[in-house]
Design a protein around this motif. Structure first.
Motif: not given
Lengths: 392, 428, 546
Positions: B223, B226-230, C146, C203-204, C206-208, C210-211, C390
């Protein structure tokens, strides 16, 4: 082989005189088998009913290795009360030492043709041989390791465990933890022992082709000799004064300690001897089955060894051998004849043995023979229940 | 080239037929059964997967006998239980060949069991059909590999995920059980990904022991990775038993296929049967066969299977198809050779064609691997896997991977002039 | 005037009608587009369907998402199918007309892939943002987060205005911030969005971020505003990382406790049969397995007779597993174990044989393959403690269950007459017998209790592991380790042993990997036993020596 026999001549003779009757018969059977089987395999034509097919030779070669392993367990459990549920570990370590030698013998005949590295290392990108593989291209060194590695592990393990007075079930469980930890360790591909696949694809031993009938016979005879030697060593130990102390430890450890014996040293000694025997059994096992892999470390295997001993008769050396051969023969036969039901039979055998043959086949039949003799002499009947080996 | 081999095979087969007709095969003609050995674990850890294959072979034998047997003889299956015990596999193989005198053996699942029996089959010159996807890097004269090689499963799956349609994945988790198949597959995939420009930091490799059941840490690691934006995907080579807890944890931690898809090479309908697949919809699997594929042969096969096993709920899977193809090919090769003699049948095997169960034709190549189509499917809520992508034609199984430098040099070809399972030059 | 009004009305109606039919037409043709082979075309069709705003689009897309949309092979008609015995009951997807039932192979499923699935979820999200069920609204908000389609901004803003549920509000705010960041109208807005997101570390997000950060860094000649934004994103990411690192520790502890409770559950039955009675019960794992299979059987019964009550099957399975495994235990004790008292090592052999038999027995009856035990809704999913932390409900459930079992067992041992008799028999059999306690009966019940507790552990394990004949084997060694580590004959020891092993394991795992962690734990146990040869909580006194 000649060399081995000669060096064993001296103690062999002196021991024979001290052996109990059953032991002599047992050694006789072993030696007869060592002579007869090769003759029946090579000189008797295949059509004859007396012919021993190579299939049976390698099968019994395997049983003999198991018998030696069972003997080593009986030595500590039957005579010293140490129930090791991790003896498979010593067996497997001996096997790995031999496997490493056989692996190095492959040389550049592996699929990638690398003269230094075994195949599994080549495709896992290893560039050089790890240090612990050095020297295994030499047979004497490998033999030394077969003895040393299990011996040292047993020494270190025993040194701590016996001095800390870990006994009974606790000891059993930590031996199990030991073999389980080794199982997991050897599963790891990073360890450099071939991971789950272990070591396979062996070609030859000392220049003899492993697939050749002659080599198989040689290994079979070597297994018999090793078993005979193991038997002699074990009976020497158990017949000696040392053996008396061991039995005393088994039956009343504290009392023996209070009598001034350093219990832990006696235990340590016999534990190490037993581990070395197990290691030798493993070393002979590997070239005969052609593979050594971590599943040999699995606790279930070690428990099974204990069961062979129990079935044959704990505390009688040749009972352990008998148990190992019988149970394994049963397994071989049942898995072919009743593939869907063999576990019922095997499981049932274990339950039956513990319930109705508490001293194993050998021990219980001994009691029955005694009873029979007593009846003939019309002596008053024995106590209704036979005394059982007391646990601590 | 292929035609030539076929001719060579036919000639050899005809020659064998002639010799047996002359009475040289008298010893064989005496017994009126053809024996088929079945070497699958029926107890122990692998029973879970292998028992089904035993039943599949029994079904095929049954079917063959109903249709008049083979070469006018009855076919008899000899079943033994190697009990997931690897040295026992070697012992049982020897028993089947030497004592039972079987003409062919169908068996093995794990790589280690195959490695264990390999010397036995080579020594006694017998024939094994191995029906499971595996790591490659092997081609034995005595083994026919009817499962997928890495290039028939792993590479197409990764290519799919990299494509627009598959979600443009840029970041990869290679998760596997620590044994030779995942190690090799991941090595091949790593080389492949790097050749496609994927950076080191975008690849995470993790290995777990067999039967690993506590996946909390690894799933939360995935998880986080996978949270590195790719766009991230997991390529799973996790072995049988460990998959159920893995997928349960995935579902519970709420990793959905649309966030981080997991593509698995060892998860088929059989493994999914032990799972509530509701939360797993959309995760992927790459195989050469799915039960859901609509094809006449497949329908017949499933119907026969249900009738044979007496349970309408039982599923079929890829290794069963591989067993089916292997059995059919052997049957045809025996008919063609007119004998069960190993060498004659082997010659007849090359170029042998069988309609596979997903439409199209599987061909046995001279490297003892099949040409088969590759399918990629998504898990559905009923435990089935629906094809979302497939190769246009068949893919030829490679014994030696092109992505491992040492093995890229090697060729496996058991026909003249190569006659070798792994050589750099032809033998003749 | 009147005429004018009339014509106006007619004109209006006409316009409506034309528009309506045009809409209907485009909906119908778009729906046809779903039959296309390529996913590209299908995606286009889905987008058009959603854009038509036709009332039928939501049910159609829902059916597509659920995999209920088929095409009838005979005439390529789009139908919605509901599972019926042997096939499907189908209705026309466009008209809703019932078309009877068909066999499985008469229809072909309209396949979707992950990309479509994400898209449809996002689009449907727009349609369920105002649903009455807050859970659906939450899901919708997350789905939009998402996929982040630009056109969802207004609906999200509208939904936010009327939203009352705090959780959903938060999710909507997050989604809105994400939309503002990705589909910016001004740089100030973007900065505000980053600030907003910074507070929602997960994390989500963070993902956003980072992108976004990566995109910003890729710009060759950034403007001041872009630079500022890049800095803000970096700062936000650093903050989020910090928070996540802290949450990580909490998560680790939770995972450790949860692994510990699994170990505790697996071992606690053994703590009775082995710890209290001294029987080395190698068939303990099989009792766990029987419990798991009982869960499966109970679930099958519910499936067949009360499918609506499926969520409660697990609650019924707990006592059922206790009874079944307990009965097995009593049977085993009466038929085998009672002949072996005083010979603990021989119980090992007999129970080992028994475990082989039981495994094969289960294999014969249920087959060797895994059985599906589904999780009830109340044990599925995660509990978002805060963003980024979570906890899964099933793990929480197992922790609570383990605690409950432990407490109950303690009460039974301490507060009931049976517990008293049991302890009496363990401590001094002869004395107990002469006081009139039926020792044989107590033995049988004790063994039954231990086995029954093992069976209950099986219910819990069925939620996280395979239900297969090998289930028990996987836990037997760990169970013995826990009992011995904690100290034989002491439930507190078992508790402390299980938890410390679980937590140690989970703290080592990130550094060493799963295998080495386990090896290290085993080595620790071996060394620990050297220090304390009788475990953590050793019984003291003379009784120990024998």
């Amino acid at each position: 082989m000649d060399l081995m026999k000669n060096t064993q001549q001296g103690p062999f003779l002196s021991l024979m005189t001290g052996l109990p009757g059953g032991g002599k018969t047992f050694l006789g059977i072993l030696l007869a088998a060592a002579l007869l089987v090769p003759v029946l395999n090579i000189f008797v034509p295949e059509s004859s009913s007396l012919h021993v097919p190579t299939y049976l030779v390698s099968l019994f070669g395997k049983y003999l290795c198991f018998a030696l392993l069972a003997l080593s367990v009986d030595l500590i459990w039957g005579y010293c009360g140490i129930l090791s549920l991790g003896h498979g570990a010593f067996f497997a370590l001996g096997g790995y030492a031999m496997g490493m030698y056989l692996m190095r013998q492959i040389g550049d005949r592996g699929v990638y043709g690398n003269p230094e590295l075994p195949d599994f290392m080549v495709f896992l990108n290893w560039t050089e041989l790890p240090w612990y593989w050095y020297g295994f291209d030499m047979f004497p060194f490998a033999l030394l390791m077969v003895v040393l590695v299990p011996g040292i592990l047993a020494f270190v393990f025993g040194w701590f465990a016996f001095r800390a007075r870990v006994t009974g079930v606790y000891l059993s469980i930590i031996t199990q933890a030991m073999t389980y930890a080794l199982l997991l360790a050897f599963f790891r591909n990073d360890m450099g022992f071939g991971g789950n696949n272990g070591l396979t694809d062996f070609k030859d031993i000392l220049g003899f082709d492993l697939q050749a009938d002659g080599t198989r016979l040689g290994l079979f005879v070597a297994s018999i000799l090793a078993l005979a030697l193991g038997y002699l060593i074990s009976s020497f130990i158990t017949q000696s004064k040392l053996g008396r102390v061991l039995i005393a430890i088994r039956d009343a450890e504290s009392r023996t300690r209070f009598s001034g014996y350093r219990v832990e040293y006696y235990k340590l000694f016999v534990f190490v001897v037993s581990a070395v025997l197990a290691g030798i059994a493993g070393a002979l096992y590997v070239p005969q089955v052609g593979i050594i892999n971590p599943s040999e470390f699995s606790p279930a295997n070690s428990i099974e060894v204990v069961i062979w001993v129990a079935v044959g008769g704990r505390g009688t050396l040749w009972g352990a051998v008998l148990g190992a051969v019988l149970v394994n023969w049963g397994k071989s036969y049942f898995t072919g004849a009743f593939p869907d039901a063999w576990l019922y039979l095997l499981g049932g055998l274990f339950v039956f043995t513990t319930l109705f043959l508490p001293k194993g086949i050998v021990g219980t039949s001994g009691i029955w023979i005694e009873k029979f003799k007593n009846l003939r002499q019309s002596d008053p009947p024995l106590a209704p229940r036979s005394p059982v080996v007391k646990e601590d | 080239m292929l035609g030539l081999r076929k001719v060579a095979g036919l000639v050899a087969g005809a020659a064998m037929m002639a010799t047996s007709a002359l009475g040289l095969g008298a010893a064989q003609a005496a017994d009126d059964v053809i024996k088929v050995g079945v070497l699958h674990s029926l107890s122990g850890t692998m029973a879970i997967s292998e028992t089904t294959l035993k039943d599949a072979v029994l079904m095929m034998v049954d079917d063959l006998n109903k249709n008049g047997g083979l070469l006018g003889k009855k076919v008899e299956a000899v079943v033994v239980d190697p009990a997931s015990d690897w040295p026992l596999f070697a012992e049982k193989a020897r028993e089947l060949i030497e004592v039972e005198k079987v003409d062919v053996v169908f068996g093995c699942w794990t790589s280690v069991s195959r490695k264990s029996v390999l010397p036995v089959f080579e020594e006694l010159n017998s024939m094994l059909f191995y029906p499971v996807q595996y790591e490659g890097e092997e081609s034995s004269r005595n083994v026919f590999y009817t499962g997928a090689a890495p290039n028939q499963q792993a590479i197409p799956a990764v290519e799919y995920l990299m494509s627009e349609e598959g979600g443009n994945v840029k970041r990869w988790v290679l998760a596997g059980t620590d044994y030779v198949y995942p190690r090799t597959t991941n090595k091949i995939l790593e080389a492949f990904l790097k050749s496609k420009g994927v950076a080191d930091e975008d690849i995470m490799i993790s290995y777990t022991p067999f039967g690993h059941s506590d996946w909390q840490t690894i799933v939360s690691d995935i998880k986080k990775f996978g949270s590195e934006g790719k766009k991230t995907a997991v390529v799973s080579t996790i072995n049988g038993d460990a998959n159920v807890p893995f997928y349960k944890e995935l579902g519970n931690q709420g990793i959905e296929a649309s966030d981080i898809p997991v593509v698995a090479f060892s998860v088929g309908e059989e493994e999914l049967a032990g799972l509530d697949t509701g939360p797993l919809v959309g995760h992927l699997a790459a195989w050469n066969y799915f039960m859901s594929v609509e094809d006449e042969n497949n329908d017949t096969f499933i119907k026969k299977w249900h009738a044979f096993i007496g349970d309408e709920d039982r599923v079929t899977n890829d290794p069963m198809e591989a067993t089916y193809i292997g059995f059919k090919m052997w049957e045809q090769a025996v008919k063609q050779a007119g004998t069960t003699d190993i060498d004659a049948v082997r010659q007849a095997m090359y170029g042998q064609e069988v309609k596979n169960l997903t439409g199209g034709t599987a061909v046995m190549n001279s490297n003892h691997h099949l040409s088969k189509p590759v399918l990629i499917g998504e898990i559905q809520d009923d435990g089935q896997i629906e094809t979302v992508w497939s190769t246009d034609g068949v893919v030829k199984g490679d014994a030696w991977s092109d992505f491992i430098p040492e093995s890229a040099k090697l060729t496996a070809d058991w026909t003249y002039p190569f006659v070798c399972g792994g050589c750099e030059k032809a033998m003749y | 005037m009147r005429i004018e009004f009339k014509t106006l009305l007619a004109g209006l109606l006409l316009v409506f009608a034309i528009q309506f039919s045009a809409q209907a037409q485009s909906f119908d043709s778009a729906a046809e587009g779903l039959l296309a082979k390529s996913y590209k075309d299908k995606i286009q069709a889905v987008e058009i369907i959603a854009a038509t705003g036709d009332a039928r689009s939501a049910p159609l897309l829902e059916a597509l998402l659920a995999g209920d949309l088929f095409t009838r092979k005979s005439d390529k008609l789009l139908v919605i199918g509901n599972k019926a015995s042997g096939g499907y009951d189908i209705v026309n997807a466009l008209t809703g007309e019932a078309l009877g039932s068909v066999k499985k192979r008469e229809v072909r499923k309209i396949r979707i892939n992950n990309k479509m699935r994400g898209l449809i979820k996002g689009l449907l999200g727009g349609l369920t943002l105002l649903n009455d069920d807050p859970n659906l609204r939450l899901k919708a908000a997350d789905a939009v987060f998402k996929s982040r389609p630009a056109e969802m901004r207004t609906p999200i803003e509208q939904a936010l205005a009327t939203e009352t549920d705090p959780t959903v509000t938060k999710a909507l705010e997050r989604t809105l911030a994400a939309l503002k960041l990705t589909h910016a109208q001004s740089s100030e807005e973007q900065l505000a969005a980053v600030e907003m997101l910074e507070g929602m570390a997960d994390p989500q997000v963070k993902s956003l971020l980072s992108a976004e950060g990566r995109k910003l860094q890729a710009i060759k000649d950034p403007t001041d505003a872009e630079l500022q934004l890049a800095l803000a994103v970096d700062a936000a990411l650093a903050k989020i990382d910090e928070k996540l690192a802290f949450l990580n520790i909490i998560e680790n502890i939770f995972q450790g406790v949860s692994l510990g409770s699994v170990l505790l559950l697996a071992a606690i039955g053994l703590a009775i049969t082995f710890g209290v009675m001294g029987v080395i019960n190698m068939a303990h794992g099989e009792m766990v397995m029987i419990g798991a299979y009982t869960t499966y059987m109970v679930q099958q019964l519910f499936l067949n007779f009360a499918p609506d009550m499926m969520n409660f099957s697990l609650l019924v399975a707990i006592p059922a597993a206790f009874l079944v495994s307990g009965a097995c235990g009593i049977g085993i004790e009466r038929s085998i174990i009672r002949f072996l008292y005083g010979r603990p090592l021989e119980t090992l052999l007999a129970t080992w044989g028994l475990s082989l038999i039981l495994q094969q027995f289960v294999r014969t009856i249920f087959g060797p393959t895994n059985k599906e035990v589904s999780s009830p809704d109340w044990l599925s999913g995660t509990w978002e403690v805060t963003g980024g932390l979570a906890l899964t409900y099933n793990r929480i459930g197992i922790i609570l269950f383990a605690a409950a079992v432990l407490i109950l067992l303690m009460l039974v041992l301490r507060k009931t007459a049976f517990g008293l008799q049991m302890r009496a028999v363990t401590q001094n059999r002869q004395m107990a017998a002469s006081m009139g306690i039926r020792t044989g009966w107590v033995d049988a019940m004790t063994f039954g209790l231990g086995s029954g507790v093992a069976g209950m552990a099986g219910v819990a394990l069925s939620q996280i592991d395979n239900v297969s004949p090998n289930l028990g084997q996987a836990y037997i060694i760990d169970s013995f380790m826990v009992v011995v580590f904690g100290g034989v004959g002491n439930l507190w020891g078992t508790l402390v042993g299980a938890l410390s092993l679980g937590i140690t394991n989970k703290f080592l795992e990130p550094y060493t990997g799963a295998v080495l962690a386990k090896i290290l734990v085993l080595v620790v146990i071996i060394l620990f036993i050297q220090k304390r040869p009788r475990g953590l909580f050793a019984l003291k006194g003379r009784a120990v020596e024998n």
